[in-house]
Design a protein around this motif. Structure first.
Motif, mmCIF file in Angstrom:
data_model
loop_
_atom_site.group_PDB
_atom_site.id
_atom_site.type_symbol
_atom_site.label_atom_id
_atom_site.label_comp_id
_atom_site.label_asym_id
_atom_site.label_seq_id
_atom_site.Cartn_x
_atom_site.Cartn_y
_atom_site.Cartn_z
ATOM 1 N N ARG A 9 -28.200 -19.895 13.893
ATOM 2 C CA ARG A 9 -28.526 -18.663 13.156
ATOM 3 C C ARG A 9 -29.668 -18.862 12.160
ATOM 4 N NH1 ARG A 9 -28.329 -13.498 13.901
ATOM 5 N NH2 ARG A 9 -27.713 -12.263 12.139
ATOM 6 N N ASP A 10 -29.642 -19.975 11.421
ATOM 7 C CA ASP A 10 -30.692 -20.225 10.430
ATOM 8 C C ASP A 10 -32.061 -20.403 11.094
ATOM 9 O OD1 ASP A 10 -28.902 -20.091 8.306
ATOM 10 O OD2 ASP A 10 -28.446 -22.240 8.404
ATOM 11 N N THR A 11 -32.078 -21.118 12.203
ATOM 12 C CA THR A 11 -33.332 -21.315 12.920
ATOM 13 C C THR A 11 -33.846 -19.991 13.457
ATOM 14 O OG1 THR A 11 -32.585 -23.527 13.561
ATOM 15 C CG2 THR A 11 -34.451 -22.637 14.751
ATOM 16 N N TYR A 12 -32.937 -19.166 13.953
ATOM 17 C CA TYR A 12 -33.310 -17.845 14.455
ATOM 18 C C TYR A 12 -33.968 -17.016 13.351
ATOM 19 C CZ TYR A 12 -32.775 -13.038 16.064
ATOM 20 O OH TYR A 12 -33.006 -11.735 16.395
ATOM 21 N N ARG A 13 -33.421 -17.060 12.168
ATOM 22 C CA ARG A 13 -33.998 -16.294 11.045
ATOM 23 C C ARG A 13 -35.392 -16.805 10.688
ATOM 24 N NH1 ARG A 13 -28.397 -16.190 7.788
ATOM 25 N NH2 ARG A 13 -27.523 -14.339 8.775
ATOM 26 N N LYS A 14 -35.566 -18.142 10.734
ATOM 27 C CA LYS A 14 -36.886 -18.709 10.448
ATOM 28 C C LYS A 14 -37.899 -18.274 11.509
ATOM 29 C CE LYS A 14 -35.095 -22.829 8.184
ATOM 30 N NZ LYS A 14 -34.904 -24.293 8.297
ATOM 31 N N ILE A 15 -37.459 -18.266 12.762
ATOM 32 C CA ILE A 15 -38.350 -17.885 13.858
ATOM 33 C C ILE A 15 -38.799 -16.432 13.710
ATOM 34 C CG2 ILE A 15 -38.440 -17.451 16.350
ATOM 35 C CD1 ILE A 15 -36.686 -19.935 16.713
ATOM 36 N N LYS A 16 -37.899 -15.565 13.305
ATOM 37 C CA LYS A 16 -38.240 -14.151 13.147
ATOM 38 C C LYS A 16 -39.347 -13.944 12.128
ATOM 39 C CE LYS A 16 -35.228 -10.946 12.840
ATOM 40 N NZ LYS A 16 -34.072 -10.081 12.551
ATOM 41 N N LYS A 17 -39.435 -14.823 11.137
ATOM 42 C CA LYS A 17 -40.422 -14.672 10.072
ATOM 43 C C LYS A 17 -41.760 -15.343 10.399
ATOM 44 C CE LYS A 17 -36.842 -14.515 6.552
ATOM 45 N NZ LYS A 17 -36.255 -15.190 5.387
ATOM 46 N N MET A 18 -41.827 -16.081 11.505
ATOM 47 C CA MET A 18 -43.036 -16.850 11.830
ATOM 48 C C MET A 18 -44.116 -15.968 12.460
ATOM 49 S SD MET A 18 -41.593 -20.303 13.558
ATOM 50 C CE MET A 18 -40.460 -21.363 12.694
ATOM 51 N N ASN A 19 -45.363 -16.337 12.197
ATOM 52 C CA ASN A 19 -46.469 -15.707 12.904
ATOM 53 C C ASN A 19 -46.701 -16.470 14.205
ATOM 54 O OD1 ASN A 19 -47.939 -18.034 12.311
ATOM 55 N ND2 ASN A 19 -49.066 -17.103 10.617
ATOM 56 N N ARG A 20 -47.654 -16.038 14.977
ATOM 57 C CA ARG A 20 -47.875 -16.625 16.303
ATOM 58 C C ARG A 20 -48.227 -18.112 16.215
ATOM 59 N NH1 ARG A 20 -51.779 -13.539 20.190
ATOM 60 N NH2 ARG A 20 -50.055 -12.087 19.971
ATOM 61 N N GLN A 21 -49.067 -18.481 15.270
ATOM 62 C CA GLN A 21 -49.497 -19.873 15.154
ATOM 63 C C GLN A 21 -48.318 -20.779 14.788
ATOM 64 O OE1 GLN A 21 -52.418 -20.534 12.144
ATOM 65 N NE2 GLN A 21 -52.867 -22.622 12.806
ATOM 66 N N LYS A 22 -47.535 -20.367 13.797
ATOM 67 C CA LYS A 22 -46.382 -21.174 13.388
ATOM 68 C C LYS A 22 -45.344 -21.257 14.500
ATOM 69 C CE LYS A 22 -46.743 -20.382 8.430
ATOM 70 N NZ LYS A 22 -46.104 -19.792 7.249
ATOM 71 N N LEU A 23 -45.165 -20.162 15.249
ATOM 72 C CA LEU A 23 -44.207 -20.154 16.350
ATOM 73 C C LEU A 23 -44.652 -21.105 17.464
ATOM 74 C CD1 LEU A 23 -41.649 -19.037 17.622
ATOM 75 C CD2 LEU A 23 -42.996 -17.155 18.531
ATOM 76 N N THR A 24 -45.936 -21.118 17.760
ATOM 77 C CA THR A 24 -46.458 -22.022 18.784
ATOM 78 C C THR A 24 -46.219 -23.476 18.393
ATOM 79 O OG1 THR A 24 -48.167 -20.431 19.376
ATOM 80 C CG2 THR A 24 -48.525 -22.711 20.053
ATOM 81 N N ILE A 27 -42.466 -24.264 18.733
ATOM 82 C CA ILE A 27 -42.024 -24.403 20.126
ATOM 83 C C ILE A 27 -42.462 -25.745 20.701
ATOM 84 C CG2 ILE A 27 -42.362 -23.514 22.471
ATOM 85 C CD1 ILE A 27 -42.399 -20.697 21.200
ATOM 86 N N LEU A 28 -43.691 -26.157 20.428
ATOM 87 C CA LEU A 28 -44.177 -27.436 20.934
ATOM 88 C C LEU A 28 -43.384 -28.603 20.353
ATOM 89 C CD1 LEU A 28 -48.023 -26.794 20.940
ATOM 90 C CD2 LEU A 28 -46.482 -26.876 22.903
ATOM 91 N N GLN A 29 -43.096 -28.551 19.056
ATOM 92 C CA GLN A 29 -42.322 -29.615 18.427
ATOM 93 C C GLN A 29 -40.884 -29.626 18.946
ATOM 94 O OE1 GLN A 29 -42.817 -28.812 14.256
ATOM 95 N NE2 GLN A 29 -44.714 -29.979 14.112
ATOM 96 N N TYR A 30 -40.311 -28.451 19.121
ATOM 97 C CA TYR A 30 -38.938 -28.333 19.615
ATOM 98 C C TYR A 30 -38.838 -28.875 21.043
ATOM 99 C CZ TYR A 30 -34.301 -26.237 20.126
ATOM 100 O OH TYR A 30 -32.955 -26.043 20.312
ATOM 101 N N GLY A 31 -39.834 -28.561 21.851
ATOM 102 C CA GLY A 31 -39.866 -29.067 23.219
ATOM 103 C C GLY A 31 -39.990 -30.575 23.260
ATOM 104 N N ASP A 32 -40.839 -31.135 22.394
ATOM 105 C CA ASP A 32 -40.980 -32.586 22.322
ATOM 106 C C ASP A 32 -39.671 -33.246 21.912
ATOM 107 O OD1 ASP A 32 -43.601 -32.497 23.111
ATOM 108 O OD2 ASP A 32 -44.408 -32.615 21.067
#
Length: 75
Positions: A9-24, A27-32
């Motif tokens: 839930r906390d990660t989801y809330r952080k993701i909702k607030k991210m812009n495209r650059q931060k989200l990219t 996602i790359l770090q999470y995938g790694d």
């Protein structure tokens, strides 16, 4: 059917607030991280040994194949 939570839930809330650059970047770090947790690696010498056993692949062609593989793996 039980579904495992991939994102808490906390990660989801952080993701909702991210812009495209931060989200990219996220996602790359999470995938790694996920790939690192799986522990999947490629043993290049073992791969080269197996490829050399294929009929019709000589030393020169094997070197070309390994060069392409290393290029894609950024080795």
């Amino acid at each position: 059917m039980v579904q495992n939570e991939i994102v808490d839930r906390d990660t989801y809330r952080k993701i909702k607030k991210m812009n495209r650059q931060k989200l990219t970047i996220f996602i790359l770090q999470y995938g790694d991280q996920l790939l690192g947790e799986q522990g999947k690696t490629i043993d290049l010498p073992a791969l080269e040994a197996e490829l050399s056993k294929i009929k019709g692949i000589g030393g020169k062609r094997l070197d070309e194949i390994m060069t392409v593989i290393e290029k894609f793996l950024d080795v």
